[in-house]
Structure formats: C-alpha cells, structure tokens
Design a protein around this motif. Structure first.
Motif, PDB file in Angstrom:
ATOM      1  N   MET A 177      72.709  75.897 157.531  1.00  0.00           N
ATOM      2  CA  MET A 177      73.668  76.016 158.621  1.00  0.00           C
ATOM      3  C   MET A 177      73.861  77.497 158.905  1.00  0.00           C
ATOM      4  O   MET A 177      73.980  78.305 157.980  1.00  0.00           O
ATOM      5  CB  MET A 177      75.006  75.395 158.205  1.00  0.00           C
ATOM      6  N   LEU A 182      74.451  79.177 155.284  1.00  0.00           N
ATOM      7  CA  LEU A 182      74.859  78.224 154.245  1.00  0.00           C
ATOM      8  C   LEU A 182      73.667  77.311 154.006  1.00  0.00           C
ATOM      9  O   LEU A 182      73.210  76.624 154.925  1.00  0.00           O
ATOM     10  CB  LEU A 182      76.073  77.408 154.705  1.00  0.00           C
ATOM     11  N   ILE A 200      76.252  80.232 161.203  1.00  0.00           N
ATOM     12  CA  ILE A 200      77.452  80.385 162.018  1.00  0.00           C
ATOM     13  C   ILE A 200      77.496  81.808 162.540  1.00  0.00           C
ATOM     14  O   ILE A 200      77.389  82.767 161.752  1.00  0.00           O
ATOM     15  CB  ILE A 200      78.725  80.052 161.223  1.00  0.00           C
ATOM     16  N   LEU A 258      76.266  84.165 159.151  1.00  0.00           N
ATOM     17  CA  LEU A 258      76.463  83.347 157.953  1.00  0.00           C
ATOM     18  C   LEU A 258      75.323  82.356 157.767  1.00  0.00           C
ATOM     19  O   LEU A 258      74.979  81.621 158.693  1.00  0.00           O
ATOM     20  CB  LEU A 258      77.788  82.583 158.043  1.00  0.00           C
ATOM     21  N   VAL A 293      68.126  88.479 148.285  1.00  0.00           N
ATOM     22  CA  VAL A 293      69.262  87.616 147.949  1.00  0.00           C
ATOM     23  C   VAL A 293      68.750  86.179 147.919  1.00  0.00           C
ATOM     24  O   VAL A 293      68.189  85.697 148.911  1.00  0.00           O
ATOM     25  CB  VAL A 293      70.392  87.740 148.986  1.00  0.00           C
ATOM     26  N   MET A 294      68.908  85.514 146.758  1.00  0.00           N
ATOM     27  CA  MET A 294      68.482  84.130 146.627  1.00  0.00           C
ATOM     28  C   MET A 294      69.664  83.242 146.986  1.00  0.00           C
ATOM     29  O   MET A 294      70.760  83.417 146.437  1.00  0.00           O
ATOM     30  CB  MET A 294      68.053  83.841 145.187  1.00  0.00           C
ATOM     31  N   VAL A 295      69.433  82.296 147.873  1.00  0.00           N
ATOM     32  CA  VAL A 295      70.502  81.405 148.320  1.00  0.00           C
ATOM     33  C   VAL A 295      70.022  79.965 148.145  1.00  0.00           C
ATOM     34  O   VAL A 295      69.111  79.512 148.848  1.00  0.00           O
ATOM     35  CB  VAL A 295      70.886  81.663 149.785  1.00  0.00           C
ATOM     36  N   LEU A 341      75.786  65.981 159.024  1.00  0.00           N
ATOM     37  CA  LEU A 341      74.724  66.989 159.057  1.00  0.00           C
ATOM     38  C   LEU A 341      73.352  66.370 158.824  1.00  0.00           C
ATOM     39  O   LEU A 341      72.376  66.729 159.490  1.00  0.00           O
ATOM     40  CB  LEU A 341      75.012  68.080 158.029  1.00  0.00           C
ATOM     41  N   GLY A 398      74.194  74.673 148.350  1.00  0.00           N
ATOM     42  CA  GLY A 398      75.598  74.881 148.025  1.00  0.00           C
ATOM     43  C   GLY A 398      75.969  76.346 147.880  1.00  0.00           C
ATOM     44  O   GLY A 398      77.024  76.669 147.331  1.00  0.00           O
ATOM     45  N   GLU A 399      75.104  77.193 148.391  1.00  0.00           N
ATOM     46  CA  GLU A 399      75.396  78.631 148.348  1.00  0.00           C
ATOM     47  C   GLU A 399      75.346  79.200 149.766  1.00  0.00           C
ATOM     48  O   GLU A 399      74.650  78.681 150.638  1.00  0.00           O
ATOM     49  CB  GLU A 399      74.395  79.365 147.461  1.00  0.00           C
ATOM     50  N   MET A 400      76.094  80.267 149.955  1.00  0.00           N
ATOM     51  CA  MET A 400      76.120  80.916 151.262  1.00  0.00           C
ATOM     52  C   MET A 400      76.029  82.418 151.118  1.00  0.00           C
ATOM     53  O   MET A 400      76.319  82.983 150.061  1.00  0.00           O
ATOM     54  CB  MET A 400      77.399  80.553 152.018  1.00  0.00           C
ATOM     55  N   PHE A 401      75.615  83.049 152.197  1.00  0.00           N
ATOM     56  CA  PHE A 401      75.552  84.504 152.222  1.00  0.00           C
ATOM     57  C   PHE A 401      75.820  84.962 153.648  1.00  0.00           C
ATOM     58  O   PHE A 401      75.333  84.364 154.602  1.00  0.00           O
ATOM     59  CB  PHE A 401      74.175  85.004 151.772  1.00  0.00           C
ATOM     60  N   VAL A 402      76.613  85.993 153.772  1.00  0.00           N
ATOM     61  CA  VAL A 402      76.880  86.582 155.083  1.00  0.00           C
ATOM     62  C   VAL A 402      76.097  87.891 155.178  1.00  0.00           C
ATOM     63  O   VAL A 402      76.345  88.829 154.416  1.00  0.00           O
ATOM     64  CB  VAL A 402      78.381  86.843 155.298  1.00  0.00           C
TER      65      VAL A 402
END
Lengths: 122, 122
Positions: free
Chosen positions: B96, B54, B98, B52, B69-71, B8, B74-78
């Motif tokens: 990233m 990431l 998806i 998604l 929403v804080m991201v 990556l 190493g965190e993800m949110f859909v």
C-alpha cells in the motif's frame, strides 16, 4: 538519521491501553497511529478531516447514523469529514489510523475518553 | 453514498500489472494506492513529499543511497521527501502506498516506467 522499517506487531507489543492512539510515523503533515480498540467508544465527528481506519486484527464496527460498517482484518474504511461515527468492537482490535497532525480521538465530542497526544513510539 | 469497507485482498485480485499503483481510496488530499511490485524499479526522488510504503505480502527492499531498508509483511517505511530511492524485490510483493494526490510513481526520473493515473478501483 537511522533508516529502518517500522514493524507494526513490535509497536503494538509496546502498549496495552485502549482507545489511545500512538503516533508511530509521520507523513508530511499527517500522522500514522496505532491503536488497541476494545468495547464501545463515543459518538463524535471530525469536522475538518477524513479519518482512515485500517484493521490489522479483529473485527471493528464503525457505527454511522446511516448504518454500520463492518471492518475486518485487511480491510479499511475512510470516515468522511463531518460524518458522525462511533467505533465499537466485541473484542480486541488492532487498527492503524491515518489523519492530519493534531486530530483528537474524540473529535468534537471531547470528554473523558479524549486521549493525550503520544508520539513516544515514533 | 454507500458505506462499506474496502477489502484489500479483493482489490488486489482485480489487477495483475506491476509497478502501476491503483487508487482505492482518498483521504482528504491524499490517496491510498495498492500496487504489485516484482523486480527492480528505477531510482527516483519525490522532491515535494514523503511517501509511505506498507508491505502486505512479500519482502521489499527500498534502496537508499545511505543503505538498504528491508520492509517485510506488516512493516512500513516512510521515504522522506527529497531522498532518492529505488524499490527492489526478488519476488511478488503487495504494498500500500499513501501520498498526496498527483504524485507520480517515478518522481523526478520520469521515463517508460511512469504509470498512468488509475482510480478505476476507487
């Protein structure tokens, strides 16, 4: 519905068993799974779907009949559908898997390494 | 067909433009995209699909009408389908994405921030 990010480290801290993917989120008809890998798995094939491996920690070797693919931290590999593969590590690996709902870890091989469906962390 | 992992960091080094997702891999009918984010995007909705995020580096805020929403790394949110959202950062973020093939970054909003399809890094 609460809206909060999913912290991957925090999810990994909630389980220790290896080769047993845990669903942590859903994306349409796909699932995001986290898994601890350590040692050698079994050769198997997913006839109907590609399978994404994203390595977060450690060094994963994905053995293919055509040769090995080394996947380190911050690297990903998509195993194409129908391609036989066997994941192997020489130590602890943390990985994310993404695949359609219902995919079983051992694919067509089945057997004792087949993990039960676990979305208790989702 | 060569079989090699996708690094990556190496992919991110190949482009600098922001808010312009680059396809780096395909997973069945989904695409894995990398994107540099910096500043504020536009409010938009994807009516037909979840999306998604990431976060690999930096701090992303995904504004929703229901709250932020804080991201972090190493965190993800859909983001669920049909939920209006606006990504915002106060600095460089690497993420990233998806989502199914064909999803456009600005969703229903369109406009000048709409990025062209770019799979030159795949």
């Amino acid at each position: 519905m609460p809206h909060a990010a999913i912290n991957l480290d925090a999810k990994f801290a909630e389980f220790t068993d290896t080769w047993s993917p845990k669903v942590v989120a859903r994306l349409n008809d796909y699932e995001i799974k986290l898994v601890h890998l350590n040692g050698e798995f079994v050769w198997h094939t997913h006839e109907d779907t590609d399978e994404l491996f994203l390595v977060l920690d450690g060094e994963l070797t994905i053995r293919l009949r055509a040769g090995d693919v080394m996947v380190g931290p911050g690297e990903m590999f998509v195993v194409p559908r129908g391609v036989e593969h066997c994941p192997v590590t020489s130590g602890e690996v943390r990985a994310m898997l993404i695949e359609p709902v219902g995919v079983v870890n051992t694919g067509d091989a089945g057997g004792v390494r087949t993990a039960g469906y676990d979305d208790s962390l989702a």
